[in-house]
Design a protein around this motif. Structure first.
Motif, PDB file in Angstrom:
ATOM      1  N   ARG A 292       0.856  -1.172   0.000  1.00 53.79           N
ATOM      2  CA  ARG A 292       0.000   0.000   0.000  1.00 53.79           C
ATOM      3  C   ARG A 292       0.901   1.234   0.000  1.00 53.79           C
ATOM      4  N   ASN A 293       0.599   2.199  -0.866  1.00 52.05           N
ATOM      5  CA  ASN A 293       1.384   3.436  -0.956  1.00 52.05           C
ATOM      6  C   ASN A 293       2.862   3.150  -1.228  1.00 52.05           C
ATOM      7  N   ASP A 294       3.118   2.179  -2.096  1.00 55.60           N
ATOM      8  CA  ASP A 294       4.477   1.794  -2.486  1.00 55.60           C
ATOM      9  C   ASP A 294       5.331   1.319  -1.301  1.00 55.60           C
ATOM     10  N   SER A 295       4.674   0.855  -0.264  1.00 52.42           N
ATOM     11  CA  SER A 295       5.364   0.300   0.902  1.00 52.42           C
ATOM     12  C   SER A 295       4.805  -1.088   1.191  1.00 52.42           C
ATOM     13  N   LEU A 296       5.629  -1.927   1.816  1.00 51.36           N
ATOM     14  CA  LEU A 296       5.188  -3.275   2.166  1.00 51.36           C
ATOM     15  C   LEU A 296       4.869  -3.339   3.648  1.00 51.36           C
ATOM     16  N   ASP A 297       3.597  -3.515   3.965  1.00 46.16           N
ATOM     17  CA  ASP A 297       3.165  -3.720   5.338  1.00 46.16           C
ATOM     18  C   ASP A 297       3.097  -5.216   5.616  1.00 46.16           C
ATOM     19  N   MET A 298       3.215  -5.565   6.912  1.00 50.23           N
ATOM     20  CA  MET A 298       3.139  -6.978   7.285  1.00 50.23           C
ATOM     21  C   MET A 298       2.234  -7.141   8.492  1.00 50.23           C
ATOM     22  N   PHE A 299       1.531  -8.279   8.511  1.00 52.37           N
ATOM     23  CA  PHE A 299       0.579  -8.595   9.565  1.00 52.37           C
ATOM     24  C   PHE A 299       0.894  -9.998  10.083  1.00 52.37           C
ATOM     25  N   THR A 300       1.080 -10.113  11.392  1.00 49.72           N
ATOM     26  CA  THR A 300       1.348 -11.411  12.016  1.00 49.72           C
ATOM     27  C   THR A 300       0.198 -11.744  12.960  1.00 49.72           C
ATOM     28  N   PHE A 301      -0.269 -12.991  12.902  1.00 51.02           N
ATOM     29  CA  PHE A 301      -1.395 -13.432  13.715  1.00 51.02           C
ATOM     30  C   PHE A 301      -0.927 -14.562  14.631  1.00 51.02           C
ATOM     31  N   MET A 302      -0.985 -14.326  15.932  1.00 52.75           N
ATOM     32  CA  MET A 302      -0.502 -15.288  16.927  1.00 52.75           C
ATOM     33  C   MET A 302      -1.677 -15.867  17.714  1.00 52.75           C
ATOM     34  N   ARG A 303      -1.651 -17.171  17.946  1.00 54.62           N
ATOM     35  CA  ARG A 303      -2.638 -17.753  18.851  1.00 54.62           C
ATOM     36  C   ARG A 303      -2.203 -17.568  20.299  1.00 54.62           C
TER      37      ARG A 303
ATOM     38  N   GLN B 247      11.679  -4.143  -4.311  1.00 56.02           N
ATOM     39  CA  GLN B 247      12.098  -2.747  -4.510  1.00 56.02           C
ATOM     40  C   GLN B 247      11.047  -1.768  -3.972  1.00 56.02           C
ATOM     41  N   LEU B 248      10.566  -2.094  -2.767  1.00 55.30           N
ATOM     42  CA  LEU B 248       9.571  -1.267  -2.088  1.00 55.30           C
ATOM     43  C   LEU B 248      10.131  -0.691  -0.807  1.00 55.30           C
ATOM     44  N   ARG B 249       9.499   0.377  -0.333  1.00 55.95           N
ATOM     45  CA  ARG B 249       9.820   0.895   0.995  1.00 55.95           C
ATOM     46  C   ARG B 249       9.296  -0.072   2.046  1.00 55.95           C
ATOM     47  N   LEU B 250       9.928  -0.052   3.197  1.00 51.93           N
ATOM     48  CA  LEU B 250       9.467  -0.851   4.328  1.00 51.93           C
ATOM     49  C   LEU B 250       8.319  -0.120   5.003  1.00 51.93           C
ATOM     50  N   GLY B 251       7.173  -0.774   5.093  1.00 53.71           N
ATOM     51  CA  GLY B 251       6.003  -0.170   5.709  1.00 53.71           C
ATOM     52  C   GLY B 251       5.958  -0.422   7.198  1.00 53.71           C
ATOM     53  N   ILE B 252       4.750  -0.507   7.749  1.00 51.61           N
ATOM     54  CA  ILE B 252       4.605  -0.741   9.180  1.00 51.61           C
ATOM     55  C   ILE B 252       4.403  -2.229   9.447  1.00 51.61           C
ATOM     56  N   TYR B 253       4.631  -2.606  10.695  1.00 54.00           N
ATOM     57  CA  TYR B 253       4.476  -4.001  11.110  1.00 54.00           C
ATOM     58  C   TYR B 253       3.354  -4.073  12.144  1.00 54.00           C
ATOM     59  N   ARG B 254       2.411  -4.975  11.916  1.00 49.52           N
ATOM     60  CA  ARG B 254       1.292  -5.172  12.835  1.00 49.52           C
ATOM     61  C   ARG B 254       1.327  -6.597  13.383  1.00 49.52           C
ATOM     62  N   HIS B 255       1.165  -6.723  14.689  1.00 47.30           N
ATOM     63  CA  HIS B 255       1.307  -7.997  15.387  1.00 47.30           C
ATOM     64  C   HIS B 255       0.063  -8.196  16.252  1.00 47.30           C
ATOM     65  N   TYR B 256      -0.721  -9.228  15.933  1.00 53.35           N
ATOM     66  CA  TYR B 256      -1.951  -9.513  16.671  1.00 53.35           C
ATOM     67  C   TYR B 256      -1.760 -10.789  17.493  1.00 53.35           C
ATOM     68  N   ALA B 257      -2.101 -10.728  18.768  1.00 55.48           N
ATOM     69  CA  ALA B 257      -1.978 -11.914  19.621  1.00 55.48           C
ATOM     70  C   ALA B 257      -3.305 -12.172  20.332  1.00 55.48           C
ATOM     71  N   ALA B 258      -3.831 -13.385  20.169  1.00 59.08           N
ATOM     72  CA  ALA B 258      -5.045 -13.758  20.901  1.00 59.08           C
ATOM     73  C   ALA B 258      -4.755 -13.803  22.393  1.00 59.08           C
ATOM     74  N   SER B 259      -3.629 -14.406  22.747  1.00 57.28           N
ATOM     75  CA  SER B 259      -3.196 -14.453  24.144  1.00 57.28           C
ATOM     76  C   SER B 259      -1.773 -13.928  24.248  1.00 57.28           C
ATOM     77  N   LEU B 260      -1.610 -12.776  24.886  1.00 58.93           N
ATOM     78  CA  LEU B 260      -0.278 -12.245  25.182  1.00 58.93           C
ATOM     79  C   LEU B 260      -0.106 -12.341  26.688  1.00 58.93           C
ATOM     80  N   HIS B 261       0.950 -13.019  27.125  1.00 55.99           N
ATOM     81  CA  HIS B 261       1.032 -13.342  28.551  1.00 55.99           C
ATOM     82  C   HIS B 261       2.474 -13.348  29.043  1.00 55.99           C
ATOM     83  N   ILE B 262       2.600 -13.310  30.348  1.00 55.21           N
ATOM     84  CA  ILE B 262       3.874 -13.527  31.022  1.00 55.21           C
ATOM     85  C   ILE B 262       3.656 -14.584  32.092  1.00 55.21           C
ATOM     86  N   TYR B 263       4.683 -15.331  32.402  1.00 59.01           N
ATOM     87  CA  TYR B 263       4.613 -16.320  33.479  1.00 59.01           C
ATOM     88  C   TYR B 263       4.978 -15.651  34.798  1.00 59.01           C
ATOM     89  N   ASP B 264       4.268 -16.027  35.836  1.00 62.28           N
ATOM     90  CA  ASP B 264       4.502 -15.398  37.138  1.00 62.28           C
ATOM     91  C   ASP B 264       5.954 -15.523  37.580  1.00 62.28           C
TER      92      ASP B 264
END
Length: 313
Positions: free
Chosen positions: A158-169, A196-213
């Motif tokens: 989009r707009n001569d840039s490459l965006d990326m989308f990551t989907f995490m369970r 030969q594109l500009r680097l766009g934005i990076y989007r990261h989606y996580a269903a569960s984002l967590h830390i261990y106690d």
């Protein structure tokens, strides 16, 4: 919840603060966690993918894991050289079922998904089909010690840039998120430069984002480190096709890991990828306590910013 930041350090600070303040207690098979469901992380400058802070500056293991992906194998001996924790996830065959490399380059034993995505984007620059599947139906049809935490990846021009989308369970914010964002934004930039594109934005989606106690003391210590510089450690990749360097860096990393460091200066590579190999050579020299050779490799680094990770040599 949405977190939008310019650097990985700002992302990690916001993620840790959010989970500590708003996370729900959830008991899992691996221990008690604090969890946020349905989070969207936006990294507006994907080149700021590696931390400058002491506790999260994991460039050697990040680079090692990336090359493991690019090698297209799930061999435990390869990745445990960089990250010993993988050994507990290996099957009796000595392979990691959830390894991303075979799924990227040999899905169902034959499909090179990364190549397919590049060719599709070259043909149709508005396509919405440039997606890579990592999680497979077979992963829950049978028992495995390890299954992919990443469901899939998608690329869009989009707009001569490459965006990326990551989907995490599922995403371990302390042990996994830094490595995931590093590797996936590297893939994003590799595809962008091939096209030969500009680097766009990076989007990261996580269903569960967590830390261990059990990791909370480490996280609280990390939050006390203060703010890191917003200047990226890594430089922009050169504009060249992935096929020009992939085989060379994978084969050179194998030689380094097995103890036969090639003459990196003589390789047919850009200084960007030579520096990646120099860093991996330094890692090898440190493991073998050969600090003299480590210093020699450090002196040859083209990107001087990488030296912030080399204070102990």
């Amino acid at each position: 919840m949405e977190i939008e930041k310019n650097t990985i350090d700002d992302v990690m600070r916001s993620v840790f603060e959010a989970i500590l303040s708003e996370g729900m207690d959830v008991q899992t098979s691996r221990g008690l966690t604090k969890e946020i469901m349905g989070i969207h992380i936006i990294l507006t400058n994907p080149i700021c993918r590696i931390s400058r802070t002491e506790s999260r500056g994991k460039i050697f293991t990040c680079l090692g894991e990336l090359i493991w992906y690019l090698a297209g194998n799930g061999d435990i001996d390869h990745i445990s050289y960089y990250l010993g924790k993988y050994r507990e996830s290996a099957e009796s065959s000595g392979m990691i079922n959830g390894a991303y490399g075979p799924r990227l380059f040999y899905m169902n034993g034959e499909i090179n998904q990364l190549d397919n995505v590049i060719r599709l984007l070259q043909k149709r620059n508005t396509t919405r089909r440039a997606a890579i599947q990592l999680f497979d139906a077979n992963d829950i049809a049978h028992h495995f010690n390890d299954v992919p935490c990443t469901v899939g990846l998608q690329f869009a021009i989009r707009n001569d840039s490459l965006d990326m989308f990551t989907f995490m369970r599922s995403n371990d914010a302390r042990a996994g998120l830094v490595h995931d964002i590093f590797a996936f934004t590297m893939l994003q930039e590799m595809v962008a430069r091939t096209l030969q594109l500009r680097l766009g934005i990076y989007r990261h989606y996580a269903a569960s984002l967590h830390i261990y106690d059990k990791d909370i003391p480490l996280i609280e210590s990390a939050l006390k480190e203060g703010y890191a510089s917003t200047t990226p450690v890594m430089e922009e990749m050169p504009e060249e096709a992935l096929d020009n360097y992939l085989r060379i860096i994978v084969e050179s990393e194998r030689k380094i890991r097995e103890g036969s460091i090639p003459d990196i200066d003589e390789l047919n590579l850009s200084e960007y990828w030579k520096d990646v190999l120099r860093m991996l050579a330094i890692f090898k020299c440190r493991k073998t306590k050969n600090l003299s050779d480590a210093r020699t490799q450090a002196e040859r680094l083209h990107n001087q910013s990488l030296k912030i990770y080399l204070e102990n040599i």
